[in-house]
Scaffold this active site. Structure first.
Site, short mmCIF file in Angstrom:
data_model
loop_
_atom_site.label_atom_id
_atom_site.label_comp_id
_atom_site.label_asym_id
_atom_site.label_seq_id
_atom_site.Cartn_x
_atom_site.Cartn_y
_atom_site.Cartn_z
CG HIS A 20 -5.66 6.86 0.91
ND1 HIS A 20 -5.43 7.54 2.15
CD2 HIS A 20 -4.85 5.91 0.93
CE1 HIS A 20 -4.63 7.05 2.81
NE2 HIS A 20 -3.77 6.14 2.22
CG HIS A 60 -1.62 1.16 1.37
ND1 HIS A 60 -3.06 1.57 1.02
CD2 HIS A 60 -1.41 2.43 2.02
CE1 HIS A 60 -3.29 2.53 1.50
NE2 HIS A 60 -2.43 3.43 1.81
CD GLU A 61 2.10 3.33 3.80
OE1 GLU A 61 2.12 4.69 3.32
OE2 GLU A 61 0.93 3.31 4.57
CG HIS A 83 0.42 6.34 -0.39
ND1 HIS A 83 -0.63 6.95 -1.18
CD2 HIS A 83 -0.05 5.63 0.80
CE1 HIS A 83 -1.72 6.67 -0.17
NE2 HIS A 83 -1.37 5.92 0.96
ZN LIG Z 1 -2.16 5.15 2.15
#
Ligand SMILES: [Zn+2]
Ligand SMILES: [Zn+2]
Length: 705
Positions: free
Chosen positions: A408, A398-399, A402
């Site tokens: 998101h 997930h990170e 980014h």
């Molecule tokens: Zn996030």
């Protein structure tokens, strides 16, 4: 307050409680140091809405209805505009720290990488997982994205990496503090220079692979496989390592769900099996041991200011000065309470009853806890037992989204949804794939090949880039090299393989330098590297061809030296050679020697139990290392400069703590920990780690057998 008033209040209080109907309820105890959240729901909501970008400071105290509607839409919750229970529950859930709205505007550039070969550096590690498991989790998390884009990810060693990965707690240097256990788990910055692109993980979380703690085993008969929690043994279920079934107090676990059926086991990290770092070659603790006249029957932090648990490896530390650090057992290390970081002690007494596992007794929140001394009733020391933990792989994937430029999403099933949820399945949702391919395009299809006489042999994948090789790339590095346990495990009996006889090496390490696992000391003397081990040494030179000579006996060349050295260095100017062992130093000039002298003579106080290395820095100055500090030493006066003690990690960021041998070779500094070294380049005064490798494979060029 008047005495009358307080009496009335006391009576009222008494009255209210005695009058209440008595219900049969389990005893609930007030635990010392228990964190009680005093935030009201509205305060919680205000903080949450502000932190994640839904409101500005000015809106505190005003109606939250508009902001709540936006949040509910973003998180795909029913849009009520009210602080209802669904919304409150969502606000308490573990999540990513990147705001849902607005933050990407504050960063430089158009927030995507303009090259496809992205590099990353793992700056430090969490203690929760073995390092190779962490390396693997990050590599797999990058894989998730490289499978659907043209991007490639290569691990490098140094701050110039595009994506720097770091574990930290609370305020960790970027002005976006973490919040302790649970809540905020990690955050990352969008692509760009400097801190942009970096990913940070809250090290107060319990990091796992999502299904409970990962405990790697030693010895036994399961080849070092991790414990399987829970496991069954003699019909009982265990969710942590146990000493049950053994008479030697060594904790063990089953590596499958059912020991009674599979009989596969290994020993859990234990100070009774081995210690780490220190000066005792990893020997196990000896209990009881004497330290400053007191007797200790468990690891202690006494005598240290850094909180690390240690023990003596002989019965008398005061006399022998031999010690090591106690390994952490993630499966029983508590968090919170008033003993965070300490292990559970089983059995322990609570309200007069004995407990040999974590319990929910005494708590209204149903959380599992244990005491960290054998008697909670008198000592009141406790903490929470480990839970399932958060999957480092999923949170990292997930990170990294980014770090590649994704924001998101409000699709709850997508990886880029801000809340954590565990899944066994493939982490990417169509929504994630659409997002990342919008930025970078799809993964290119392999070039169509003209039909040839030997079809189907063309590799479809791009050639694998051969990196300089992280330590995990080498074979046979796990601690499983020890004997794999005795075959005497009976079909019904508990594990009986005693590891006490195990940590002996079957090969004689005394002749071939490649059979030495960890050297006592390494030093560049007369332009050759010298490798010292147990009274012997080898010389290594790298002229037209590499060559190793030896072993030679230390006593033949430097007759007054002890068998076991801690470190050595040669002063480039005077060619004096300094040898260190324990609290003693010898200085050789050619065949003549001064010493042994005590370290006090150099101005090093009793807190310095050994010198772990020396780096000549020009101008007759040498940096002397011990533990996590170093001193500036003047070769001419043979004293350390007063007040020159500094923490190693300030001047050498990126090298591990507790290195046991530090030496200089060809103008570069080497920091050794176990079998590995971290090489630091002094170029541009930057002190960057530019290589990590194996002492034997990468310096001595030993064959990987
Ligand atoms: Zn996030
Ligand atoms: Zn951060």
């Amino acid at each position: 307050m008047s005495p009358w008033l307080s009496l009335v209040l006391a009576l009222l209080a008494l009255g209210c409680c005695t009058a209440a109907p008595r219900r049969h309820q389990p005893t609930v105890v007030v635990f010392p140091g228990d964190l009680r959240t005093s935030l009201t729901n509205t305060q919680l909501a205000e903080e949450y809405l502000y932190r994640y970008g839904y409101t500005k400071v000015a809106e505190f105290g005003k109606s939250l209805s508009r902001a709540l509607r936006v949040l509910q839409k973003r998180l795909a919750l029913p849009e009520t505009g009210e602080l209802d229970s669904t919304t409150l529950e969502a606000m308490r859930a573990p999540r990513c720290g990147v705001p849902d709205l607005g933050q990407f505007q504050t960063f430089e550039g158009d927030l995507k990488w303009h090259h496809q070969n992205i590099t990353y550096w793992i700056e430090n590690y969490s203690e929760d997982l073995p390092q190779d498991v962490i390396d693997d989790a990050f590599a797999r998390a990058f894989d998730v994205w490289s499978k659907v884009t043209p991007l490639t990810f290569t691990r490098v060693y140094g701050r110039e990496a595009d994506i720097v990965i770091q574990f930290g707690v609370r305020e960790h240097g970027d002005g976006y503090p973490f919040d302790g256990k649970d809540g905020l788990l990690a955050h990352a910055f969008p692509p760009g220079p400097g801190i942009q692109g970096d990913a940070h993980f809250d090290d107060e979380e319990l990091w796992s692979l999502g299904k409970g703690v990962v405990v790697q085993t030693h010895f036994g008969n399961a080849g070092g496989a991790p414990c399987h929690f829970p496991f069954n043994f003699e019909g009982r279920s265990y969710s942590a390592c146990t000493t049950d079934g053994r008479s030697d107090d060594l904790p063990w676990c089953s590596t499958t769900a059912n020991f009674d059926v599979d009989h596969l086991f290994g020993f859990c990290p234990s100070e009774r099996l081995y210690t780490q770092h220190g000066n005792a070659d990893g020997k196990p603790c000896v209990f009881p041991f004497t330290f400053e006249g007191r007797s200790y029957s468990a690891c202690t932090t006494d005598g240290r200011s850094d909180g690390y648990r240690w023990c003596a490896t002989t019965a008398n530390y005061d006399q022998d000065k031999l010690y090591g650090f106690c390994p952490t057992r993630v499966d029983s290390t508590v968090s919170g309470g008033n003993s965070a970081g300490e292990p559970c002690v089983f059995p322990f007494v609570f309200l007069g009853k004995e407990y040999s596992t974590c319990t929910r007794e005494g708590r209204s929140d149903g959380r599992l806890w244990c005491a960290t001394t054998s008697d909670f009733d008198s000592d009141k020391k406790w903490g929470f037992c480990p839970d399932q933990g958060y999957s480092l792989f999923l949170v990292a994937a997930h990170e990294f989204g980014h770090a590649l430029g994704l924001d998101h999403t409000s699709v709850p099933e997508a990886l880029m949804y801000p809340m954590y949820s565990y899944t066994d399945g493939p982490p990417l949702h169509e929504d994630d794939v659409k997002g990342i391919q919008h930025l970078y395009g799809p993964r290119p299809k392999p070039e169509p090949q003209p039909p040839t006489t030997t079809p189907a042999t063309q590799p479809t994948a791009p050639p694998v880039v051969c990196t300089t090789g992280p330590p995990t790339a080498h074979p046979s590095t796990s601690p499983t090299a020890g004997p794999t346990g005795s075959p005497s495990v009976g079909p019904t009996g508990p594990p009986t393989a005693g590891p006490t006889e195990a940590p002996t090496v079957s090969l004689d390490p005394s002749e071939d330098v490649c059979n030495v696992d960890i050297f006592d000391a390494i030093a560049e003397i007369g332009n050759r590297l010298h490798f010292f081990k147990d009274g012997k040494y080898w010389q290594f030179s790298e002229g037209q061809r590499r060559s190793v000579q030896g072993p030679f006996l230390i006593r033949d060349t430097w007759p007054t030296l002890p068998h076991k050295l801690d470190s050595a260095f040669e002063d480039p100017l005077t060619k004096k050679i300094f040898f260190f062992s324990g609290r003693q130093v010898w200085v050789y000039t050619g065949p003549s020697v001064i010493g042994p002298r005590r370290l006090d003579k150099l101005g090093l106080g009793p807190e310095v139990t050994q010198v772990t290395g020396g780096l000549p820095r020009g101008g007759g100055k040498v940096l002397l290392f011990s533990g996590q500090n170093f001193w500036r030493f003047d070769v001419k006066t043979q004293k350390v400069d007063p007040q020159s003690a500094s923490p190693v990690d300030h001047m050498f960021p990126g090298v591990p703590l507790n290195t046991h041998d530090i030496f200089q070779y060809r103008e570069k500094a080497y920091f050794c920990q176990e079998r590995f070294y971290w090489r630091v380049n002094f170029r541009n005064e930057m002190n960057q780690v530019d290589e990590v490798g194996y002492v034997t494979y990468d310096i001595l060029q030993c064959p990987e057998a």
